[in-house]
Design a protein around this motif. Structure first.
Motif, PDB file in Angstrom:
ATOM      1  N   ARG A  85       7.971 -13.298  -0.953  1.00 35.32           N
ATOM      2  CA  ARG A  85       8.038 -12.726  -2.292  1.00 35.32           C
ATOM      3  C   ARG A  85       6.884 -13.198  -3.178  1.00 35.32           C
ATOM      4  O   ARG A  85       6.341 -12.444  -3.954  1.00 35.32           O
ATOM      5  CB  ARG A  85       9.378 -13.068  -2.951  1.00 35.32           C
ATOM      6  CG  ARG A  85      10.435 -12.005  -2.831  1.00 35.32           C
ATOM      7  CD  ARG A  85      10.843 -11.598  -1.467  1.00 35.32           C
ATOM      8  NE  ARG A  85      11.678 -12.595  -0.796  1.00 35.32           N
ATOM      9  CZ  ARG A  85      12.057 -12.469   0.471  1.00 35.32           C
ATOM     10  NH1 ARG A  85      11.712 -11.427   1.186  1.00 35.32           N
ATOM     11  NH2 ARG A  85      12.785 -13.389   1.033  1.00 35.32           N
ATOM     12  N   GLY A  86       6.482 -14.442  -3.024  1.00 35.01           N
ATOM     13  CA  GLY A  86       5.423 -14.961  -3.876  1.00 35.01           C
ATOM     14  C   GLY A  86       4.041 -14.497  -3.488  1.00 35.01           C
ATOM     15  O   GLY A  86       3.229 -14.152  -4.335  1.00 35.01           O
ATOM     16  N   TYR A  87       3.761 -14.454  -2.194  1.00 35.53           N
ATOM     17  CA  TYR A  87       2.418 -14.067  -1.772  1.00 35.53           C
ATOM     18  C   TYR A  87       2.359 -12.610  -1.311  1.00 35.53           C
ATOM     19  O   TYR A  87       1.661 -11.793  -1.916  1.00 35.53           O
ATOM     20  CB  TYR A  87       1.902 -14.988  -0.664  1.00 35.53           C
ATOM     21  CG  TYR A  87       0.503 -14.622  -0.238  1.00 35.53           C
ATOM     22  CD1 TYR A  87      -0.585 -14.892  -1.066  1.00 35.53           C
ATOM     23  CD2 TYR A  87       0.278 -13.968   0.962  1.00 35.53           C
ATOM     24  CE1 TYR A  87      -1.871 -14.516  -0.703  1.00 35.53           C
ATOM     25  CE2 TYR A  87      -1.001 -13.599   1.335  1.00 35.53           C
ATOM     26  CZ  TYR A  87      -2.075 -13.871   0.500  1.00 35.53           C
ATOM     27  OH  TYR A  87      -3.334 -13.503   0.863  1.00 35.53           O
ATOM     28  N   ILE A  88       3.093 -12.263  -0.255  1.00 35.77           N
ATOM     29  CA  ILE A  88       2.964 -10.911   0.311  1.00 35.77           C
ATOM     30  C   ILE A  88       3.393  -9.850  -0.698  1.00 35.77           C
ATOM     31  O   ILE A  88       2.657  -8.884  -0.939  1.00 35.77           O
ATOM     32  CB  ILE A  88       3.768 -10.788   1.628  1.00 35.77           C
ATOM     33  CG1 ILE A  88       3.202 -11.753   2.689  1.00 35.77           C
ATOM     34  CG2 ILE A  88       3.714  -9.346   2.147  1.00 35.77           C
ATOM     35  CD1 ILE A  88       4.038 -11.840   3.963  1.00 35.77           C
ATOM     36  N   GLN A  89       4.562 -10.016  -1.312  1.00 35.19           N
ATOM     37  CA  GLN A  89       5.036  -9.011  -2.261  1.00 35.19           C
ATOM     38  C   GLN A  89       4.079  -8.870  -3.439  1.00 35.19           C
ATOM     39  O   GLN A  89       3.730  -7.753  -3.826  1.00 35.19           O
ATOM     40  CB  GLN A  89       6.436  -9.357  -2.767  1.00 35.19           C
ATOM     41  CG  GLN A  89       6.974  -8.355  -3.784  1.00 35.19           C
ATOM     42  CD  GLN A  89       8.402  -8.655  -4.203  1.00 35.19           C
ATOM     43  OE1 GLN A  89       9.200  -9.116  -3.399  1.00 35.19           O
ATOM     44  NE2 GLN A  89       8.726  -8.381  -5.444  1.00 35.19           N
ATOM     45  N   GLN A  90       3.626  -9.956  -3.993  1.00 35.64           N
ATOM     46  CA  GLN A  90       2.742  -9.869  -5.165  1.00 35.64           C
ATOM     47  C   GLN A  90       1.365  -9.319  -4.814  1.00 35.64           C
ATOM     48  O   GLN A  90       0.773  -8.592  -5.601  1.00 35.64           O
ATOM     49  CB  GLN A  90       2.664 -11.220  -5.851  1.00 35.64           C
ATOM     50  CG  GLN A  90       3.982 -11.569  -6.518  1.00 35.64           C
ATOM     51  CD  GLN A  90       3.943 -12.849  -7.302  1.00 35.64           C
ATOM     52  OE1 GLN A  90       2.897 -13.330  -7.680  1.00 35.64           O
ATOM     53  NE2 GLN A  90       5.115 -13.414  -7.551  1.00 35.64           N
ATOM     54  N   GLN A  91       0.856  -9.660  -3.649  1.00 35.54           N
ATOM     55  CA  GLN A  91      -0.432  -9.099  -3.231  1.00 35.54           C
ATOM     56  C   GLN A  91      -0.314  -7.589  -3.039  1.00 35.54           C
ATOM     57  O   GLN A  91      -1.213  -6.838  -3.446  1.00 35.54           O
ATOM     58  CB  GLN A  91      -0.920  -9.764  -1.940  1.00 35.54           C
ATOM     59  CG  GLN A  91      -1.350 -11.205  -2.118  1.00 35.54           C
ATOM     60  CD  GLN A  91      -2.528 -11.324  -3.073  1.00 35.54           C
ATOM     61  OE1 GLN A  91      -3.526 -10.623  -2.947  1.00 35.54           O
ATOM     62  NE2 GLN A  91      -2.406 -12.220  -4.029  1.00 35.54           N
ATOM     63  N   LEU A  92       0.767  -7.146  -2.424  1.00 39.32           N
ATOM     64  CA  LEU A  92       0.959  -5.707  -2.237  1.00 39.32           C
ATOM     65  C   LEU A  92       1.204  -5.001  -3.568  1.00 39.32           C
ATOM     66  O   LEU A  92       0.708  -3.889  -3.796  1.00 39.32           O
ATOM     67  CB  LEU A  92       2.111  -5.442  -1.267  1.00 39.32           C
ATOM     68  CG  LEU A  92       1.839  -5.817   0.195  1.00 39.32           C
ATOM     69  CD1 LEU A  92       3.117  -5.710   1.014  1.00 39.32           C
ATOM     70  CD2 LEU A  92       0.740  -4.948   0.788  1.00 39.32           C
ATOM     71  N   ALA A  93       1.952  -5.635  -4.464  1.00 39.56           N
ATOM     72  CA  ALA A  93       2.223  -5.033  -5.780  1.00 39.56           C
ATOM     73  C   ALA A  93       0.947  -4.896  -6.602  1.00 39.56           C
ATOM     74  O   ALA A  93       0.822  -3.965  -7.409  1.00 39.56           O
ATOM     75  CB  ALA A  93       3.257  -5.870  -6.537  1.00 39.56           C
TER      76      ALA A  93
ATOM     77  N   TRP B 129       5.593  -2.532  -1.723  1.00 41.19           N
ATOM     78  CA  TRP B 129       5.598  -3.960  -2.028  1.00 41.19           C
ATOM     79  C   TRP B 129       6.972  -4.620  -1.975  1.00 41.19           C
ATOM     80  O   TRP B 129       7.061  -5.843  -1.998  1.00 41.19           O
ATOM     81  CB  TRP B 129       4.877  -4.287  -3.329  1.00 41.19           C
ATOM     82  CG  TRP B 129       5.284  -3.529  -4.552  1.00 41.19           C
ATOM     83  CD1 TRP B 129       4.667  -2.424  -5.063  1.00 41.19           C
ATOM     84  CD2 TRP B 129       6.353  -3.834  -5.448  1.00 41.19           C
ATOM     85  NE1 TRP B 129       5.295  -2.014  -6.205  1.00 41.19           N
ATOM     86  CE2 TRP B 129       6.328  -2.864  -6.479  1.00 41.19           C
ATOM     87  CE3 TRP B 129       7.331  -4.821  -5.471  1.00 41.19           C
ATOM     88  CZ2 TRP B 129       7.246  -2.863  -7.521  1.00 41.19           C
ATOM     89  CZ3 TRP B 129       8.241  -4.826  -6.515  1.00 41.19           C
ATOM     90  CH2 TRP B 129       8.190  -3.859  -7.519  1.00 41.19           C
ATOM     91  N   MET B 130       8.040  -3.845  -1.841  1.00 42.53           N
ATOM     92  CA  MET B 130       9.352  -4.449  -1.624  1.00 42.53           C
ATOM     93  C   MET B 130       9.795  -4.315  -0.169  1.00 42.53           C
ATOM     94  O   MET B 130      10.341  -5.253   0.400  1.00 42.53           O
ATOM     95  CB  MET B 130      10.407  -3.822  -2.543  1.00 42.53           C
ATOM     96  CG  MET B 130      10.291  -4.257  -3.992  1.00 42.53           C
ATOM     97  SD  MET B 130      11.499  -3.467  -5.068  1.00 42.53           S
ATOM     98  CE  MET B 130      13.000  -4.306  -4.594  1.00 42.53           C
ATOM     99  N   VAL B 131       9.549  -3.159   0.426  1.00 44.79           N
ATOM    100  CA  VAL B 131      10.052  -2.892   1.767  1.00 44.79           C
ATOM    101  C   VAL B 131       9.239  -3.620   2.835  1.00 44.79           C
ATOM    102  O   VAL B 131       9.814  -4.209   3.761  1.00 44.79           O
ATOM    103  CB  VAL B 131      10.113  -1.376   2.038  1.00 44.79           C
ATOM    104  CG1 VAL B 131      10.476  -1.086   3.483  1.00 44.79           C
ATOM    105  CG2 VAL B 131      11.112  -0.715   1.089  1.00 44.79           C
ATOM    106  N   LEU B 132       7.919  -3.605   2.733  1.00 46.00           N
ATOM    107  CA  LEU B 132       7.101  -4.236   3.773  1.00 46.00           C
ATOM    108  C   LEU B 132       7.376  -5.740   3.908  1.00 46.00           C
ATOM    109  O   LEU B 132       7.630  -6.213   5.016  1.00 46.00           O
ATOM    110  CB  LEU B 132       5.618  -3.964   3.538  1.00 46.00           C
ATOM    111  CG  LEU B 132       4.682  -4.481   4.625  1.00 46.00           C
ATOM    112  CD1 LEU B 132       5.034  -3.915   5.989  1.00 46.00           C
ATOM    113  CD2 LEU B 132       3.236  -4.157   4.270  1.00 46.00           C
ATOM    114  N   PRO B 133       7.371  -6.526   2.813  1.00 47.10           N
ATOM    115  CA  PRO B 133       7.706  -7.950   2.981  1.00 47.10           C
ATOM    116  C   PRO B 133       9.121  -8.176   3.499  1.00 47.10           C
ATOM    117  O   PRO B 133       9.366  -9.100   4.275  1.00 47.10           O
ATOM    118  CB  PRO B 133       7.546  -8.535   1.572  1.00 47.10           C
ATOM    119  CG  PRO B 133       6.687  -7.580   0.843  1.00 47.10           C
ATOM    120  CD  PRO B 133       6.957  -6.233   1.440  1.00 47.10           C
TER     121      PRO B 133
END
Length: 162
Positions: free
Chosen positions: A33-41, A50-54
């Motif tokens: 949530r901190g890195y992958i989600q925020q980078q995708l968002a 950004w929610m489904v992929l992580p």
């Protein structure tokens, strides 16, 4: 429920166990949530990305057919839904705090209080009478666990609105 660690031993190990679980869930939340989600968002406007992929990656990390047997896909699906709920909390609050807290409570219950007799039961006070690979027992247990997970997420969502 079957007895796990004797209460005195469990209580003596509890402070270190809680710290270990906090480190574990914080690392997972920081990554997913901190890195992958925020980078995708930052790159995509659609929450489907950004929610489904992580969350899918989180589910894949929990896919363990060697431990969970025929239930591997259901356990991974549970983790994927859990990941989506934690992604929602992170997106709504702009911080990892609520996701870390919910993940911490979930894992403390699942590893320190009532674990299944699998890889992560060594610090549990009680052991469930069935393993993750027991397809019939998991089929009965997962709907209840899903309901608890959704209720916990909803309670946090409602508390955050106030």
């Amino acid at each position: 429920m079957l007895p796990g660690l004797p209460f005195g031993v469990w209580a003596a190990l509890l402070p270190l166990s809680l710290l270990a679980v906090l480190v574990q869930v914080s690392a997972e939340e920081l990554l997913f949530r901190g890195y992958i989600q925020q980078q995708l968002a930052a790159r995509f406007t659609s929450p489907l990305v950004w929610m489904v992929l992580p969350s899918a990656l989180f589910a894949l990390g929990h896919y363990a057919p060697e431990t969970t047997g025929g239930n591997a896909i259901w356990i991974a699906a549970w983790a994927g839904i859990f990941g989506l709920l934690m992604a929602d909390l992170t997106a709504r609050t702009g911080t990892l705090g609520p996701a870390i807290a919910v993940h911490f409570i979930n894992n403390v219950i699942a590893m320190l209080f009532t674990a299944m007799p699998d890889d992560l039961s060594g610090l549990a006070l009680y052991i469930m009478p069935f393993a993750l690979s027991d397809e019939a027992a998991i089929a009965r247990w997962l709907p209840v666990d899903f309901a608890i997970m959704l209720t916990g997420w909803l309670a946090v969502r409602l508390a955050l609105r106030r």
